[in-house]
Write a protein that holds these residues in place. Structure first.
Motif, PDB file in Angstrom:
ATOM      1  N   GLU A 271       1.782 -43.218 -74.830  1.00  0.00           N
ATOM      2  CA  GLU A 271       2.770 -43.388 -75.889  1.00  0.00           C
ATOM      3  C   GLU A 271       3.227 -44.852 -75.971  1.00  0.00           C
ATOM      4  OE1 GLU A 271       7.175 -41.712 -76.738  1.00  0.00           O
ATOM      5  OE2 GLU A 271       5.857 -40.345 -75.653  1.00  0.00           O
ATOM      6  N   MET A 272       3.312 -45.487 -74.805  1.00  0.00           N
ATOM      7  CA  MET A 272       3.845 -46.854 -74.751  1.00  0.00           C
ATOM      8  C   MET A 272       2.814 -47.935 -75.093  1.00  0.00           C
ATOM      9  SD  MET A 272       5.939 -46.530 -71.190  1.00  0.00           S
ATOM     10  CE  MET A 272       6.732 -48.136 -71.107  1.00  0.00           C
ATOM     11  N   CYS A 273       1.528 -47.608 -74.951  1.00  0.00           N
ATOM     12  CA  CYS A 273       0.502 -48.657 -75.068  1.00  0.00           C
ATOM     13  C   CYS A 273      -0.640 -48.245 -75.986  1.00  0.00           C
ATOM     14  CB  CYS A 273      -0.117 -48.965 -73.707  1.00  0.00           C
ATOM     15  SG  CYS A 273       1.035 -49.437 -72.434  1.00  0.00           S
ATOM     16  N   GLU A 274      -1.217 -49.265 -76.612  1.00  0.00           N
ATOM     17  CA  GLU A 274      -2.447 -49.063 -77.377  1.00  0.00           C
ATOM     18  C   GLU A 274      -3.627 -49.175 -76.407  1.00  0.00           C
ATOM     19  OE1 GLU A 274      -4.841 -51.074 -81.126  1.00  0.00           O
ATOM     20  OE2 GLU A 274      -2.974 -51.984 -80.438  1.00  0.00           O
ATOM     21  N   MET A 275      -4.565 -48.232 -76.486  1.00  0.00           N
ATOM     22  CA  MET A 275      -5.696 -48.243 -75.547  1.00  0.00           C
ATOM     23  C   MET A 275      -6.877 -49.000 -76.147  1.00  0.00           C
ATOM     24  SD  MET A 275      -5.531 -44.645 -73.639  1.00  0.00           S
ATOM     25  CE  MET A 275      -3.979 -44.089 -72.931  1.00  0.00           C
ATOM     26  N   ILE A 276      -7.391 -49.933 -75.369  1.00  0.00           N
ATOM     27  CA  ILE A 276      -8.498 -50.781 -75.834  1.00  0.00           C
ATOM     28  C   ILE A 276      -9.621 -50.698 -74.807  1.00  0.00           C
ATOM     29  CG2 ILE A 276      -9.165 -53.165 -76.361  1.00  0.00           C
ATOM     30  CD1 ILE A 276      -6.048 -53.572 -76.856  1.00  0.00           C
ATOM     31  N   THR A 277     -10.784 -50.248 -75.228  1.00  0.00           N
ATOM     32  CA  THR A 277     -11.895 -50.131 -74.281  1.00  0.00           C
ATOM     33  C   THR A 277     -12.818 -51.330 -74.410  1.00  0.00           C
ATOM     34  OG1 THR A 277     -11.748 -47.748 -74.480  1.00  0.00           O
ATOM     35  CG2 THR A 277     -13.734 -48.606 -73.446  1.00  0.00           C
ATOM     36  N   LEU A 278     -13.061 -51.983 -73.277  1.00  0.00           N
ATOM     37  CA  LEU A 278     -14.002 -53.107 -73.262  1.00  0.00           C
ATOM     38  C   LEU A 278     -15.325 -52.611 -72.691  1.00  0.00           C
ATOM     39  CD1 LEU A 278     -11.019 -54.606 -72.462  1.00  0.00           C
ATOM     40  CD2 LEU A 278     -12.522 -56.529 -72.827  1.00  0.00           C
ATOM     41  N   GLU A 279     -16.403 -52.962 -73.374  1.00  0.00           N
ATOM     42  CA  GLU A 279     -17.715 -52.600 -72.853  1.00  0.00           C
ATOM     43  C   GLU A 279     -18.388 -53.879 -72.396  1.00  0.00           C
ATOM     44  OE1 GLU A 279     -19.794 -50.131 -75.759  1.00  0.00           O
ATOM     45  OE2 GLU A 279     -17.787 -49.768 -76.594  1.00  0.00           O
ATOM     46  N   GLY A 280     -19.454 -53.717 -71.645  1.00  0.00           N
ATOM     47  CA  GLY A 280     -20.121 -54.951 -71.229  1.00  0.00           C
ATOM     48  C   GLY A 280     -21.271 -54.721 -70.295  1.00  0.00           C
ATOM     49  N   GLU A 281     -21.861 -55.848 -69.898  1.00  0.00           N
ATOM     50  CA  GLU A 281     -23.070 -55.838 -69.085  1.00  0.00           C
ATOM     51  C   GLU A 281     -22.905 -55.164 -67.729  1.00  0.00           C
ATOM     52  OE1 GLU A 281     -26.302 -56.968 -69.877  1.00  0.00           O
ATOM     53  OE2 GLU A 281     -25.248 -56.607 -71.751  1.00  0.00           O
ATOM     54  N   ASP A 282     -21.668 -55.265 -67.184  1.00  0.00           N
ATOM     55  CA  ASP A 282     -21.489 -54.687 -65.857  1.00  0.00           C
ATOM     56  C   ASP A 282     -21.555 -53.169 -65.852  1.00  0.00           C
ATOM     57  OD1 ASP A 282     -20.098 -57.444 -65.212  1.00  0.00           O
ATOM     58  OD2 ASP A 282     -20.616 -56.431 -63.347  1.00  0.00           O
ATOM     59  N   TYR A 283     -21.473 -52.628 -67.035  1.00  0.00           N
ATOM     60  CA  TYR A 283     -21.469 -51.180 -67.131  1.00  0.00           C
ATOM     61  C   TYR A 283     -22.904 -50.678 -67.174  1.00  0.00           C
ATOM     62  CZ  TYR A 283     -20.901 -46.624 -69.326  1.00  0.00           C
ATOM     63  OH  TYR A 283     -20.969 -45.293 -69.629  1.00  0.00           O
ATOM     64  N   ARG A 284     -23.389 -50.187 -66.058  1.00  0.00           N
ATOM     65  CA  ARG A 284     -24.789 -49.776 -66.010  1.00  0.00           C
ATOM     66  C   ARG A 284     -24.998 -48.348 -65.560  1.00  0.00           C
ATOM     67  NH1 ARG A 284     -26.090 -55.237 -63.293  1.00  0.00           N
ATOM     68  NH2 ARG A 284     -25.947 -56.573 -65.097  1.00  0.00           N
ATOM     69  N   ILE A 285     -24.075 -47.855 -64.757  1.00  0.00           N
ATOM     70  CA  ILE A 285     -24.285 -46.496 -64.265  1.00  0.00           C
ATOM     71  C   ILE A 285     -23.846 -45.523 -65.352  1.00  0.00           C
ATOM     72  CG2 ILE A 285     -23.774 -44.830 -62.446  1.00  0.00           C
ATOM     73  CD1 ILE A 285     -22.911 -47.210 -60.717  1.00  0.00           C
ATOM     74  N   LYS A 286     -24.797 -44.911 -65.979  1.00  0.00           N
ATOM     75  CA  LYS A 286     -24.463 -43.938 -67.003  1.00  0.00           C
ATOM     76  C   LYS A 286     -24.779 -42.554 -66.486  1.00  0.00           C
ATOM     77  CE  LYS A 286     -25.044 -46.898 -70.943  1.00  0.00           C
ATOM     78  NZ  LYS A 286     -26.050 -47.455 -71.817  1.00  0.00           N
ATOM     79  N   LYS A 287     -24.166 -41.618 -67.107  1.00  0.00           N
ATOM     80  CA  LYS A 287     -24.404 -40.243 -66.677  1.00  0.00           C
ATOM     81  C   LYS A 287     -25.903 -39.965 -66.680  1.00  0.00           C
ATOM     82  CE  LYS A 287     -22.906 -35.605 -67.711  1.00  0.00           C
ATOM     83  NZ  LYS A 287     -22.314 -34.714 -68.681  1.00  0.00           N
ATOM     84  N   GLY A 288     -26.409 -39.566 -65.508  1.00  0.00           N
ATOM     85  CA  GLY A 288     -27.815 -39.171 -65.439  1.00  0.00           C
ATOM     86  C   GLY A 288     -28.795 -40.328 -65.314  1.00  0.00           C
ATOM     87  N   SER A 289     -28.292 -41.559 -65.234  1.00  0.00           N
ATOM     88  CA  SER A 289     -29.228 -42.669 -65.134  1.00  0.00           C
ATOM     89  C   SER A 289     -29.743 -42.792 -63.698  1.00  0.00           C
ATOM     90  CB  SER A 289     -28.564 -43.965 -65.561  1.00  0.00           C
ATOM     91  OG  SER A 289     -27.638 -44.359 -64.590  1.00  0.00           O
ATOM     92  N   LYS A 290     -30.826 -43.502 -63.552  1.00  0.00           N
ATOM     93  CA  LYS A 290     -31.425 -43.621 -62.224  1.00  0.00           C
ATOM     94  C   LYS A 290     -30.743 -44.725 -61.436  1.00  0.00           C
ATOM     95  CE  LYS A 290     -35.970 -41.876 -63.293  1.00  0.00           C
ATOM     96  NZ  LYS A 290     -37.358 -42.221 -63.555  1.00  0.00           N
ATOM     97  N   ILE A 291     -30.761 -44.562 -60.117  1.00  0.00           N
ATOM     98  CA  ILE A 291     -30.177 -45.569 -59.227  1.00  0.00           C
ATOM     99  C   ILE A 291     -30.875 -46.915 -59.456  1.00  0.00           C
ATOM    100  CG2 ILE A 291     -29.824 -46.209 -56.788  1.00  0.00           C
ATOM    101  CD1 ILE A 291     -28.194 -43.813 -57.645  1.00  0.00           C
ATOM    102  N   SER A 292     -32.164 -46.858 -59.699  1.00  0.00           N
ATOM    103  CA  SER A 292     -32.915 -48.101 -59.857  1.00  0.00           C
ATOM    104  C   SER A 292     -32.500 -48.895 -61.101  1.00  0.00           C
ATOM    105  CB  SER A 292     -34.410 -47.807 -59.922  1.00  0.00           C
ATOM    106  OG  SER A 292     -34.637 -46.880 -60.979  1.00  0.00           O
ATOM    107  N   ASP A 293     -31.730 -48.226 -62.000  1.00  0.00           N
ATOM    108  CA  ASP A 293     -31.230 -48.940 -63.172  1.00  0.00           C
ATOM    109  C   ASP A 293     -30.010 -49.789 -62.850  1.00  0.00           C
ATOM    110  OD1 ASP A 293     -33.121 -47.723 -64.683  1.00  0.00           O
ATOM    111  OD2 ASP A 293     -31.802 -46.143 -65.434  1.00  0.00           O
ATOM    112  N   ASN A 294     -29.405 -49.546 -61.691  1.00  0.00           N
ATOM    113  CA  ASN A 294     -28.111 -50.202 -61.413  1.00  0.00           C
ATOM    114  C   ASN A 294     -28.248 -51.700 -61.204  1.00  0.00           C
ATOM    115  OD1 ASN A 294     -27.069 -47.707 -61.518  1.00  0.00           O
ATOM    116  ND2 ASN A 294     -26.927 -47.414 -59.305  1.00  0.00           N
TER     117      ASN A 294
END
Ligand SMILES: [Zn+2]
Ligand SMILES: [Zn+2]
Length: 294
Positions: A271-294
């Motif tokens: 209620e107090m804050c606007e939510m802002i999502t930052l995406e980027g290169e560091d984000y690599r572990i996705k649901k179901g992705s392989k460890i070797s992708d990290n």
């Protein structure tokens, strides 16, 4: 008097350094000696319309107030060059976050909401939060505070041993006009830890208008983008993601921000804050992705 040509402060009137892991500001010694308005006295004598004289603080004292606010803000040393100008825009979401940060500074104190920067490590969330409070302090003289929640918790624990009350320790974080809470949701989040967080949020929530919060967190609102950690032991609320990787299978746990901090705190901050999502290169572990992708 601040000199535009000053080589020491580059016309800002303030110089910055690092002291005990925090940023430290002081009046430029070259400029402060040269205040040609007050001659260094800090005040000027004026006359009202009836001929009575009165004293008024000199412009140079406004800088002194900003320096004092800056030194009470507890900004970590690693952010010495953090500013909106030095924030790296590597993704469309970063551009949007920067625009919202600028807008918040411009509107303050008439802003509608604080800001929550969510997203993976390395996307500049804390950089943005620090850049905002630096500008608010130095341009508008706003009382801002940065809290490293884990240090604060250990200070409170020490306080129990030395007879210092919780309230005396957290008071500066309740009264500041803007509070940055860095890395919300990190740590064990025991009932006691969450109750400390709840006290800070509730006080600020109940102030009228709400006292501004700027929050950074690696946890988001959805399972795909929130922080994943290799599984050690499951706690309540935690959900498992299995990722199949040769030669072994590894599991990640994930929790959303609401899972981490609980319904009550989550509902107040949303209620107090606007939510802002930052995406980027560091984000690599996705649901179901392989460890070797990290
Ligand atoms: Zn100077
Ligand atoms: Zn002066």
């Amino acid at each position: 008097m601040v000199k535009k040509s000053c080589t020491k402060c580059h016309g800002e009137g303030i110089i910055f350094s690092i002291k005990e892991d925090h940023l430290f500001a002081e009046i430029c010694p070259k400029c402060s000696k040269e205040c040609d308005i007050c001659g260094g006295k800090g005040y000027i004598i004026k006359e009202d319309k009836d001929g009575y004289s009165f004293s008024e603080p000199c412009e140079c004292r406004k800088i002194l107030k900003k320096v004092s606010l800056f030194n009470k803000a507890d900004i970590p040393a690693r952010f010495i060059s953090a500013s909106l100008e030095s924030f790296k825009v590597l993704h469309l979401s970063h551009e949007e976050a920067k625009i919202k940060a600028k807008r918040f500074i411009k509107k303050f104190p008439m802003h509608k909401q604080g800001l929550i920067f969510m997203g993976p490590v390395g996307t500049g969330k804390t950089h943005l939060a620090v850049a905002i409070i630096k500008e608010l302090i130095l341009k508008k003289g706003v009382n801002c505070k940065f809290v490293d929640f884990f240090n604060l918790l250990s200070t409170i624990r020490e306080g129990y041993n030395t007879g210092k009350s919780e309230m005396s320790i957290i008071e500066p974080y309740l009264s500041s006009d803007v509070l940055v809470i860095d890395e919300m949701g990190k740590g064990r989040n025991t009932a006691w830890e969450l109750s400390m967080l709840d006290q800070m949020i509730t006080y600020r929530y109940n102030s009228s208008p709400h006292k501004a919060l700027i929050i950074t967190t690696n946890y988001t609102n959805d399972e795909d983008s929130t922080l994943k950690e290799p599984i050690l032991a499951l706690r309540p609320n935690e959900k498992i993601i299995a990722t199949h990787s040769e030669p072994y299978e590894q599991y990640f746990i994930y929790e959303t921000l609401k899972d981490r901090i609980g319904e009550r705190i989550y509902s107040r901050i949303s209620e107090m804050c606007e939510m802002i999502t930052l995406e980027g290169e560091d984000y690599r572990i996705k649901k179901g992705s392989k460890i070797s992708d990290n």
